[in-house]
Enzyme design. Structure first.
Site, PDB file in Angstrom:
ATOM      1  N   SER A 197       3.910  -1.983  10.205  1.00  0.00           N
ATOM      2  CA  SER A 197       5.360  -2.082  10.341  1.00  0.00           C
ATOM      3  C   SER A 197       5.914  -3.453   9.964  1.00  0.00           C
ATOM      4  O   SER A 197       6.832  -3.956  10.614  1.00  0.00           O
ATOM      5  CB  SER A 197       5.798  -1.685  11.760  1.00  0.00           C
ATOM      6  OG  SER A 197       5.448  -0.333  12.027  1.00  0.00           O
TER       7      SER A 197
ATOM      8  N   ASN B  47       0.865  -1.179   0.000  1.00  0.00           N
ATOM      9  CA  ASN B  47       0.000   0.000   0.000  1.00  0.00           C
ATOM     10  C   ASN B  47       0.899   1.226   0.000  1.00  0.00           C
ATOM     11  O   ASN B  47       1.504   1.557   1.012  1.00  0.00           O
ATOM     12  CB  ASN B  47      -0.899  -0.023   1.247  1.00  0.00           C
ATOM     13  CG  ASN B  47      -1.712   1.251   1.394  1.00  0.00           C
ATOM     14  OD1 ASN B  47      -1.779   2.064   0.463  1.00  0.00           O
ATOM     15  ND2 ASN B  47      -2.323   1.444   2.552  1.00  0.00           N
TER      16      ASN B  47
ATOM     17  N   GLU C 245      -6.342   4.989   8.003  1.00  0.00           N
ATOM     18  CA  GLU C 245      -6.129   6.402   7.655  1.00  0.00           C
ATOM     19  C   GLU C 245      -7.379   6.992   7.014  1.00  0.00           C
ATOM     20  O   GLU C 245      -7.682   8.177   7.200  1.00  0.00           O
ATOM     21  CB  GLU C 245      -4.897   6.515   6.734  1.00  0.00           C
ATOM     22  CG  GLU C 245      -3.610   6.271   7.530  1.00  0.00           C
ATOM     23  CD  GLU C 245      -2.497   5.595   6.759  1.00  0.00           C
ATOM     24  OE1 GLU C 245      -2.495   5.623   5.520  1.00  0.00           O
ATOM     25  OE2 GLU C 245      -1.608   5.007   7.423  1.00  0.00           O
TER      26      GLU C 245
ATOM     27  N   GLU D 241      -4.897  -4.633  10.766  1.00  0.00           N
ATOM     28  CA  GLU D 241      -3.857  -3.626  10.954  1.00  0.00           C
ATOM     29  C   GLU D 241      -4.094  -2.899  12.272  1.00  0.00           C
ATOM     30  O   GLU D 241      -4.877  -1.938  12.322  1.00  0.00           O
ATOM     31  CB  GLU D 241      -3.882  -2.604   9.807  1.00  0.00           C
ATOM     32  CG  GLU D 241      -3.651  -3.209   8.435  1.00  0.00           C
ATOM     33  CD  GLU D 241      -3.088  -2.196   7.451  1.00  0.00           C
ATOM     34  OE1 GLU D 241      -2.034  -2.486   6.886  1.00  0.00           O
ATOM     35  OE2 GLU D 241      -3.673  -1.116   7.268  1.00  0.00           O
TER      36      GLU D 241
ATOM     37  N   GLY E 237       3.080   2.463  10.691  1.00  0.00           N
ATOM     38  CA  GLY E 237       4.028   3.556  10.513  1.00  0.00           C
ATOM     39  C   GLY E 237       4.797   3.914  11.764  1.00  0.00           C
ATOM     40  O   GLY E 237       5.473   4.942  11.816  1.00  0.00           O
TER      41      GLY E 237
ATOM     42  N   LYS F 247       0.198   4.304  -0.303  1.00  0.00           N
ATOM     43  CA  LYS F 247      -0.366   5.529   0.281  1.00  0.00           C
ATOM     44  C   LYS F 247      -0.087   6.716  -0.655  1.00  0.00           C
ATOM     45  O   LYS F 247      -0.107   6.556  -1.860  1.00  0.00           O
ATOM     46  CB  LYS F 247       0.169   5.724   1.700  1.00  0.00           C
ATOM     47  CG  LYS F 247      -0.026   4.443   2.550  1.00  0.00           C
ATOM     48  CD  LYS F 247       0.269   4.597   4.006  1.00  0.00           C
ATOM     49  CE  LYS F 247       0.026   3.255   4.710  1.00  0.00           C
ATOM     50  NZ  LYS F 247       0.226   3.328   6.156  1.00  0.00           N
TER      51      LYS F 247
ATOM     52  N   HIS G 254      -9.228   1.396   5.330  1.00  0.00           N
ATOM     53  CA  HIS G 254      -7.912   1.630   5.940  1.00  0.00           C
ATOM     54  C   HIS G 254      -8.056   2.603   7.114  1.00  0.00           C
ATOM     55  O   HIS G 254      -8.850   3.541   7.061  1.00  0.00           O
ATOM     56  CB  HIS G 254      -6.925   2.179   4.903  1.00  0.00           C
ATOM     57  CG  HIS G 254      -5.518   2.118   5.411  1.00  0.00           C
ATOM     58  ND1 HIS G 254      -5.018   3.054   6.273  1.00  0.00           N
ATOM     59  CD2 HIS G 254      -4.542   1.198   5.226  1.00  0.00           C
ATOM     60  CE1 HIS G 254      -3.771   2.721   6.584  1.00  0.00           C
ATOM     61  NE2 HIS G 254      -3.461   1.601   5.959  1.00  0.00           N
TER      62      HIS G 254
HETATM   63  P1  13P Z   1       3.415   0.534   7.537  1.00  0.00           P
HETATM   64  O1  13P Z   1       3.878  -0.785   6.950  1.00  0.00           O
HETATM   65  O2  13P Z   1       4.130   1.715   7.005  1.00  0.00           O
HETATM   66  O3  13P Z   1       3.367   0.456   9.050  1.00  0.00           O
HETATM   67  O4  13P Z   1       1.895   0.717   7.056  1.00  0.00           O
HETATM   68  C1  13P Z   1       1.000  -0.325   7.202  1.00  0.00           C
HETATM   69  C2  13P Z   1      -0.237   0.001   6.473  1.00  0.00           C
HETATM   70  O5  13P Z   1      -0.979   0.880   6.853  1.00  0.00           O
HETATM   71  C3  13P Z   1      -0.522  -0.738   5.235  1.00  0.00           C
HETATM   72  O6  13P Z   1      -1.809  -0.480   4.787  1.00  0.00           O
END
Ligand code: 13P
Length: 255
Positions: A216, A12, A101, A171, A177, A14, A99
């Protein structure tokens, strides 16, 4: 029941990568799959601007393309939105919904996740439905209750056959992150709980559904996480932006 589920790793991206950077990255990915080609299902979710170019660059390769979000209507006056059909036409086989976010910054709710999931299925795309608890929810002992609500409401009204096309991505929000990964035991506990809910909702199809872990995931923890019985792949953020790291994670899904 012990069903062999093909591991599924999705990057992903982003809000990262220009069109040119996106094409360069997927060319490296397609060229570097090696022994994982055909053995691990691999997808990338570029920003919308790069989806078409990425899909063209990946034509004939084993790497698939996903949207990062979708709107549930087919077409109309919805400024800024994209339909599932538009994603499909641009070359997507998958669409991420729910997601954290999107939930945190863009008003995504379990109800909109449900509508988006149904819209993707209707357009022939495979949804990746994200769930996961906030740190405060975990600390309050509410993890399983939160995930239970997100899965049941996100998948409400779907048939078992439709469920079979869905991947769930667990997640934990505190792991996204942050460099803090759930322990393998924490991941397996929630993944097993999710599969139990899926069994209640869809019966035997639950054993064929993939549940990805996200938060992560890095080359050095991917293999151990994906070795858990109910961890069927990974949804990777930061580490999917560099070909060597993402390829190492994909190879961590090989037996
Ligand atoms: P990270 O791998 O950067 O922690 O992000 C995970 C994520 O949100 C994947 O959708």
């Amino acid at each position: 029941v012990n069903v062999a589920r093909t591991k599924f790793v999705c990057g992903n991206w982003k809000m990262h990568k220009t069109v040119a950077e996106s094409v360069a990255l997927v060319k490296e990915l397609a060229a570097g799959l090696g022994a994982a080609a055909g053995k691990v299902q691999v997808a990338v979710a570029p920003p919308f601007t790069a989806i078409h170019a990425v899909a063209q660059a990946l034509a004939g390769s084993a790497v698939e393309v996903s949207g990062q979000d979708v709107f549930w209507e087919v077409q109309g006056a919805f400024t800024g939105e994209l339909s599932a059909g538009m994603l499909a036409e641009a070359g997507c086989k998958h669409g991420i919904v729910g997601h954290s976010e999107r939930r945190q910054f863009f008003g995504e709710t379990d109800e909109t996740v449900n509508k988006k999931t149904a819209a993707l299925l209707k357009a022939g795309l495979a949804p990746i439905v994200c769930v996961g608890e906030l740190l405060a929810e975990r600390e309050a002992g509410k993890t399983l209750a939160v995930v239970d609500r997100q899965v049941r409401q996100g998948l409400a009204g779907l048939t078992a056959e439709q469920m079979g096309k869905i991947t769930i991505a667990y997640e934990p929000v505190w792991a996204i992150g942050t460099g803090k990964t759930a322990t393998t035991a924490q991941a397996q506990e929630v993944h097993a709980a999710i599969r139990k809910i899926l069994r209640e909702l869809g019966g035997a199809v639950a054993d064929a559904m993939r549940i990805q872990y996200g938060g992560s995931v890095k080359p050095d923890n991917a293999r151990e996480l994906m070795s858990q019985p109910d961890v069927d792949g990974a949804l990777v953020g930061g580490a999917s932006l560099k070909a060597p790291d993402f390829l190492a994670i994909v190879k961590g899904a090989l037996p």
